[in-house]
Design a protein around this motif. Sequence first.
Motif, PDB file in Angstrom:
ATOM      1  N   MET A   1     -57.341 -52.164  18.397  1.00  0.00           N
ATOM      2  CA  MET A   1     -58.536 -52.984  18.246  1.00  0.00           C
ATOM      3  C   MET A   1     -59.367 -52.526  17.050  1.00  0.00           C
ATOM      4  O   MET A   1     -59.818 -53.337  16.236  1.00  0.00           O
ATOM      5  CB  MET A   1     -59.384 -52.913  19.523  1.00  0.00           C
ATOM      6  N   ALA A   2     -59.588 -51.218  16.952  1.00  0.00           N
ATOM      7  CA  ALA A   2     -60.423 -50.680  15.877  1.00  0.00           C
ATOM      8  C   ALA A   2     -59.806 -50.910  14.512  1.00  0.00           C
ATOM      9  O   ALA A   2     -60.510 -51.160  13.536  1.00  0.00           O
ATOM     10  CB  ALA A   2     -60.674 -49.195  16.106  1.00  0.00           C
ATOM     11  N   ALA A   3     -58.477 -50.812  14.437  1.00  0.00           N
ATOM     12  CA  ALA A   3     -57.775 -50.975  13.161  1.00  0.00           C
ATOM     13  C   ALA A   3     -57.455 -52.424  12.846  1.00  0.00           C
ATOM     14  O   ALA A   3     -56.840 -52.713  11.815  1.00  0.00           O
ATOM     15  CB  ALA A   3     -56.486 -50.156  13.174  1.00  0.00           C
ATOM     16  N   ASP A   4     -57.853 -53.338  13.742  1.00  0.00           N
ATOM     17  CA  ASP A   4     -57.562 -54.761  13.569  1.00  0.00           C
ATOM     18  C   ASP A   4     -56.066 -54.977  13.353  1.00  0.00           C
ATOM     19  O   ASP A   4     -55.640 -55.695  12.447  1.00  0.00           O
ATOM     20  CB  ASP A   4     -58.361 -55.332  12.397  1.00  0.00           C
ATOM     21  N   ALA A   5     -55.274 -54.361  14.251  1.00  0.00           N
ATOM     22  CA  ALA A   5     -53.824 -54.426  14.126  1.00  0.00           C
ATOM     23  C   ALA A   5     -53.250 -55.760  14.582  1.00  0.00           C
ATOM     24  O   ALA A   5     -52.057 -56.003  14.429  1.00  0.00           O
ATOM     25  CB  ALA A   5     -53.189 -53.298  14.926  1.00  0.00           C
ATOM     26  N   GLY A   6     -54.075 -56.601  15.152  1.00  0.00           N
ATOM     27  CA  GLY A   6     -53.594 -57.912  15.582  1.00  0.00           C
ATOM     28  C   GLY A   6     -53.468 -58.015  17.084  1.00  0.00           C
ATOM     29  O   GLY A   6     -53.319 -57.011  17.782  1.00  0.00           O
ATOM     30  N   PRO A   7     -53.518 -59.250  17.605  1.00  0.00           N
ATOM     31  CA  PRO A   7     -53.495 -59.435  19.062  1.00  0.00           C
ATOM     32  C   PRO A   7     -52.205 -58.982  19.720  1.00  0.00           C
ATOM     33  O   PRO A   7     -52.217 -58.532  20.860  1.00  0.00           O
ATOM     34  CB  PRO A   7     -53.706 -60.946  19.234  1.00  0.00           C
ATOM     35  N   LEU A   8     -51.079 -59.102  19.009  1.00  0.00           N
ATOM     36  CA  LEU A   8     -49.806 -58.696  19.611  1.00  0.00           C
ATOM     37  C   LEU A   8     -49.816 -57.212  19.948  1.00  0.00           C
ATOM     38  O   LEU A   8     -49.404 -56.806  21.050  1.00  0.00           O
ATOM     39  CB  LEU A   8     -48.649 -59.025  18.670  1.00  0.00           C
ATOM     40  N   ALA A   9     -50.291 -56.394  19.017  1.00  0.00           N
ATOM     41  CA  ALA A   9     -50.362 -54.948  19.256  1.00  0.00           C
ATOM     42  C   ALA A   9     -51.373 -54.623  20.346  1.00  0.00           C
ATOM     43  O   ALA A   9     -51.121 -53.789  21.221  1.00  0.00           O
ATOM     44  CB  ALA A   9     -50.718 -54.218  17.965  1.00  0.00           C
ATOM     45  N   VAL A  10     -52.515 -55.294  20.315  1.00  0.00           N
ATOM     46  CA  VAL A  10     -53.570 -55.020  21.301  1.00  0.00           C
ATOM     47  C   VAL A  10     -53.096 -55.363  22.707  1.00  0.00           C
ATOM     48  O   VAL A  10     -53.180 -54.550  23.644  1.00  0.00           O
ATOM     49  CB  VAL A  10     -54.846 -55.811  20.962  1.00  0.00           C
TER      50      VAL A  10
END
Length: 359
Positions: free
Chosen positions: A76-85
């Motif tokens: 979430m903090a790194a804005d890695a994307g919804p798939l990762a979250v």
Amino acid sequence: LGFSVAEAATWLAILVYAQQRGGATEAGLVALSQLVPPGLVAPLTGFAADRFDRHRVLAAGSALQAVALAATGWAMAADAGPLAVYGCGALATSAMTVSRPATWALFPWVTSRPEQLTAANVAGSLAESTGLLAGPAIAALLLLRSDPSLVFLTMAVLMGGVTVLALFVRTDRRARRPAAPMSGRDVWLELSDGVRVIRRTGTGAMLGYLGAGFVLLGAVDVLAVVTADEILGADESAAGLLATATGAGAVVGATGSVLLVGQARLVAPLLAASALAGLPIAATAAVSVLVVAVGLFALNGVGAQVTETVGKTMIQRATTVAFRGSPRSRATSPTWSPAVSSPTILPSRRTSSSPAAIR
């Protein structure tokens, strides 16, 4: 207690994250995506506490949950994307299917009479409901200062502490140790054993009843976020307030369950508690005032907690008579599966901000 705090706080946080991204529809779909994996793996992980030392199972599940929560917060903090979250979040919820059955499976091993088992369940439910109260409250405070990633990172630290504490848990019984590594046949035999326990003790109907309760529980979680945003027009902290009200009601319900200790017949309390859990949620369709919504969510918490405590006690009483505790972890794991369907009930009915849209 720590487990319940982390579970409630992060569940609220990921629903808020989804609500911010895509509204009620994404929140419902995300809730579904977080519950499908646990529903699939619960039958496989539920018997781990019967095969291995239960304090080690607790520690392993808690450690896995801590790592998954930390990964979700980082994504979430790194804005890695919804798939990762959402992928990391699903891993965290799946880890709960390891530690939760192990926790409740301990109770029949440390009690010798039905009233002691009821008292143990009341104490466990009180700790769990206190977590349901504290978790959303902590999440609401963190959301006021930051975003959902901080909630996940904070709860990851908490679960790290829970892992350490779990290593110090001991019982005077030992799990039966396998002579060889587990195989696919072993898994099948364990699952078949669980089914036979359910059939022999006649607890299938009660498991289905509790499963229906988990459907309502999953719907209420999404309803808190959607009610705050689309019906009341409030911010994320209001969702935390509604979830906290549910937790406060759960504490009252767990405390009131003390009155059931020593009672031989529990069917009437079960039905009354179920009505108290369901009717207030139906009434939220006509609510537009925050304080009224808080009261309704609190009543739901009371009924839901008493229903869960009484239902678990009835199952444990039935299985313990014949099997002295060992089936407990397998008998409760199927209740994860019905919860999978509940989050999808709400989004299709939350397409308008008016109360009429959810009637």
